[in-house]
Design an enzyme around this catalytic site. Structure first.
Site, PDB file in Angstrom:
ATOM      1  N   GLU A 111       1.089  -1.302   0.036  1.00  5.84           N
ATOM      2  CA  GLU A 111      -0.114   0.102  -0.342  1.00  5.84           C
ATOM      3  C   GLU A 111       0.848   1.134   0.396  1.00  5.84           C
ATOM      4  O   GLU A 111       0.728   2.567  -0.627  1.00  5.84           O
ATOM      5  CB  GLU A 111      -1.249  -0.399   1.264  1.00  5.84           C
ATOM      6  CG  GLU A 111      -1.681  -0.929   0.895  1.00  5.84           C
ATOM      7  CD  GLU A 111      -2.804  -1.508   2.199  1.00  5.84           C
ATOM      8  OE1 GLU A 111      -2.320  -1.623   3.348  1.00  5.84           O
ATOM      9  OE2 GLU A 111      -3.881  -0.943   2.262  1.00  5.84           O
ATOM     10  N   GLU A 131      -3.643  -9.475   3.796  1.00  5.15           N
ATOM     11  CA  GLU A 131      -4.733  -9.215   5.120  1.00  5.15           C
ATOM     12  C   GLU A 131      -6.084 -10.414   4.832  1.00  5.15           C
ATOM     13  O   GLU A 131      -6.053 -10.710   6.425  1.00  5.15           O
ATOM     14  CB  GLU A 131      -5.396  -7.581   4.810  1.00  5.15           C
ATOM     15  CG  GLU A 131      -4.330  -6.754   5.439  1.00  5.15           C
ATOM     16  CD  GLU A 131      -3.373  -6.265   4.194  1.00  5.15           C
ATOM     17  OE1 GLU A 131      -3.570  -6.970   2.813  1.00  5.15           O
ATOM     18  OE2 GLU A 131      -2.610  -5.286   4.066  1.00  5.15           O
TER      19      GLU A 131
END
Ligand code: 3H9
Length: 692
Positions: A111, A131
């Protein structure tokens, strides 16, 4: 010129001409802890405002790019700057910013890289958003920025599977701009210098809307539906689909805000807590009592396996899948041929389903060689016997292996119940001997119980642990006892199951209570699938009986394979209730003077799961498992304990151990058993929980 930007030196800057190389150094995996975020934030502000800096390269020291947010910080108050603020700062810099990626760029690491204008990757790098495996979704813009770069369909696959992609695939998908050829940092610096020379404006990922606009929404919805259908009661994959849909339908900042709300929901959920527990449990399991970190594994190039039946064949496939050469030994040519054909057929099924290429199948088959001659085992570094579960048979096979194995070869037994120390006595080198309890189908099931005998050498344990991890297994070291951790607890889980039938529950009632709890199937479905004759034989060997199951077996009703067991299988697969069995159970109950009553799902869970937890506590007390989390790994990876509940010991602690002890007391009284005696472990742990 290099300079340190923080007192802890976790972020440093080197200026190469106008390009500032920012290096993060936070071993072992460069997680984005507060101690990284703070100096990184300050460094970026400084470089943004520094007129002499024309471009910024973000890279990492050590074995990998950033592996994500620091998972240990979840559940605690987040210290500013948080990751989202850091990425927003980076994204707003008007000079070209380049992430230079090696190792794995995962989660928050990827990210952060998506906050850069450009990404340059080492050829061996992997990039992903894992995740979902922690019961989360990417919470720092990943669900919004990744679709913009690679398109919503590809992003959905990556985010909901959590699987990383290789650098070449990332290049093709538009996730990275170029692959390094001369050295990562040098190439990234050169790339940044060229971009700076070309001049801006440089387009941030948030402003790239072409792939979002071009998205095929119907196809996206169809894929979302497929993900939800496979979510197995887990919230995270579903939340991931919602976030990707938001990325397509909502303006960028609204989608970011919606992602944040979903992340907060997930990070505080029991499911994510459970999955994070399992993440650390896997890492803890690699640490074995009495085995120093300095102990090195023995090299394993070729594995010998005795027995080409279902188990031996599955184990052979597990190693071939991991790229390790296998010598498969059978007593007779026909059996060997049958075994090899079964393996080939299994691979062919994977090819026909599209999960394996023809080339990969050929490569795996090429790693397998079959023989009927034990002498062929002479060059094996590990030899596993996977023959019939019988002490005398296994001892004979092990003695034969001992004669041909070279010095230093590890000899292992794949036993489910037998005494590993007694088996070790049949080889001349008990220090090189251990149990390797695979679970069927061994090429699929992730659990491996590594059974430590009284003489097993530390480097044998270290070797088996690292070998197992290298072929994608979840290994847990356990001690010697009947059934080790998993099967011993399974026996405890099943102890009251027939009593439940006699007291008024049907097999379907019991199985439904199990599947509602989250197990993939209930005990009767499981026994019918495995074959009732197997446990019948074990019972007979131990001089034990089971009223209903023995009756079924006496009539040749062995489960699915004979079309009848606890259920009827008219079509060979679909379970139907059997009225004849219901009558038989009712007659037996009457004969024993048991009055039928309605049994609730809650009672079924309490009378199966609580004894299992109690047995787990005894296993801990005896040191057969080193820690609660090891027991949890066994149950989640070997027996289908629901992932989102974290394993039986984790679940028990969440539920409150003293309540479980009270209910065990209650059921002991209700069912006329001896007074329940909690293990010392249960006593100590409930006392400790009460004090807290
Ligand atoms: C995230 O990023 C959320 C964001 O979207 C949003 C935030 C707002 N944190 O696995 P290893 C430790 S969620 C803390 O044995 P390997 C690990 O416990 C995160 N610690 O090494 C172990 O400690 P110990 C998304 C971590 O080489 C040590 O590092 N990212 C973290 O076999 C070595 O680990 C992920 O889910 C972490 N993020 O494999 C990636 N990661 O030595 C998680 C590792 O004391 N990590 N540790 O036992 C991995 O998949 C593997 O560790 C990796 C290296 C492939 C990187």
């Amino acid at each position: 010129m290099a300079e340190a930007a923080s007192s802890e030196n976790k972020v440093s800057v080197e200026h190469r001409g106008g390009v500032a190389i920012v290096t993060i150094d936070n071993p072992p995996v460069n997680a984005l802890s507060f101690s990284v975020r703070k100096p990184l934030h300050d460094t970026l502000v400084r470089l943004r405002d520094d007129a002499a800096t024309a471009a910024i390269v973000l890279t990492c020291a050590g074995r990998t790019f950033i592996a994500g947010a620091d998972i240990t910080e979840f559940g605690k108050p987040m210290q500013d700057p948080d990751l989202r603020a850091l990425i927003a700062l980076l994204e707003a810099i008007e000079k070209p910013t380049v992430a230079a990626i090696h190792g794995t760029a995962l989660g928050g690491g990827l990210e952060l890289a998506l906050g850069c204008h450009f990404r340059v990757a080492d050829k061996a790098a992997k990039l992903g958003l894992p995740e979902v495996k922690l019961g989360l979704l990417p919470g720092a813009g990943g669900t919004v920025r990744l679709p913009a770069l690679v398109g919503p369909l590809k992003a959905l696959d990556m985010i909901t599977s959590g699987a990383p992609i290789a650098a070449t695939e990332a290049l093709e998908a538009g996730l990275v701009d170029t692959l390094a050829t001369d050295g990562l940092v040098a190439d990234a610096a050169a790339f940044a210098a060229v971009k700076a020379a070309e001049g801006g404006p440089f387009v941030a990922v948030r402003s790239r809307r072409d792939k979002i606009a071009a998205a095929d929404r119907e196809q996206l919805e169809a894929r979302i539906k497929a993900v939800i259908a496979k979510a197995k009661g887990l919230r995270a994959p579903v939340a991931c689909t919602e976030a990707v849909r938001n990325a397509v339908l909502l303006p960028f900042d609204e989608a970011l805000a919606a992602e944040r709300a979903l992340f907060v929901e997930l990070v505080t959920s029991d499911q994510s807590r459970a999955q994070r527990h399992l993440f650390f449990a896997e890492r803890e399991a690699a640490k074995v009592a009495g085995v120093d970190k300095s102990v090195k594994p023995r090299p394993i190039h070729r594995v010998g396996i005795i027995g080409a039946g279902t188990m031996g064949g599955g184990i052979a496939m597990a190693f071939a899948n991991g790229g390790i050469a296998v010598t498969l030994v059978e007593a007779a040519h026909e059996a060997l041929q049958r075994g090899l054909e079964r393996i080939e057929k299994n691979y062919a099924i994977s090819v026909s389903r599209g999960s394996l290429s023809d080339a990969a199948k050929a490569a795996r088959m090429a790693l397998l060689s079959g023989t009927t001659d034990y002498a062929a085992l002479a060059d094996c570094d590990l030899i596993i016997e996977a023959v019939f579960e019988d002490m005398a048979v296994k001892k004979e096979v092990l003695a034969s292996i001992d004669k041909v194995a070279k010095p230093g070869t590890i000899i292992a037994t794949n036993t489910s119940y037998l005494d590993v120390n007694a088996l070790a006595a049949s080889v001349s080198r008990p220090q090189d001997f251990a149990g390797m309890h695979f679970f069927s189908p061994a090429n699929i099931m992730k659990l491996l119980e590594i059974v430590r005998g009284k003489d097993t050498a530390p480097d044998v344990l270290v070797t088996l642990l690292s070998l197992a991890r290298s072929i994608g297994k979840v290994p847990v070291v356990v001690g010697v006892c009947h059934g080790f951790v998993g099967n011993r607890m399974l026996t405890a889980r099943g102890a009251d199951v027939e009593a439940l039938l006699l007291e008024g529950a049907s097999p379907a009632d019991v199985d439904k209570a199990f599947t509602d709890f989250g197990w993939p199937m209930g005990p009767f479905q499981m026994w019918d699938l495995a074959g009732l004759d197997i446990s019948w034989r074990n019972r007979k060997a131990l001089g034990k009986t089971a009223l209903i199951a023995d009756w079924l077996c006496e009539q040749g009703r062995f489960g699915q394979k004979t079309g009848r067991g606890f259920y009827l299988y008219a079509d060979g697969r679909t379970a139907q209730p059997d009225p004849e069995l219901a009558i038989h159970i009712a007659n037996e109950a009457k004969r024993l003077g048991i009055a039928p009553r309605v049994i609730s799902a809650e009672e079924i869970i309490e009378r199966t799961l609580y004894p299992l937890i109690n047995e787990g506590s005894r296993i801990l007390e005896e040191g057969i498992a080193a820690r609660e989390s090891d027991v949890d790994l066994v149950w989640v990876n070997g027996y289908g304990f629901p992932l989102g509940k974290g394993g039986p010991m984790f679940w028990a602690r969440q539920k409150g151990l003293s309540g479980i002890v009270d209910r065990l007391n209650h059921w002991h009284q209700q069912t006329g058993k001896d007074v329940f005696k909690p293990s010392e472990w249960l006593k100590a742990t409930t006392a400790e929980q009460t004090v807290r």
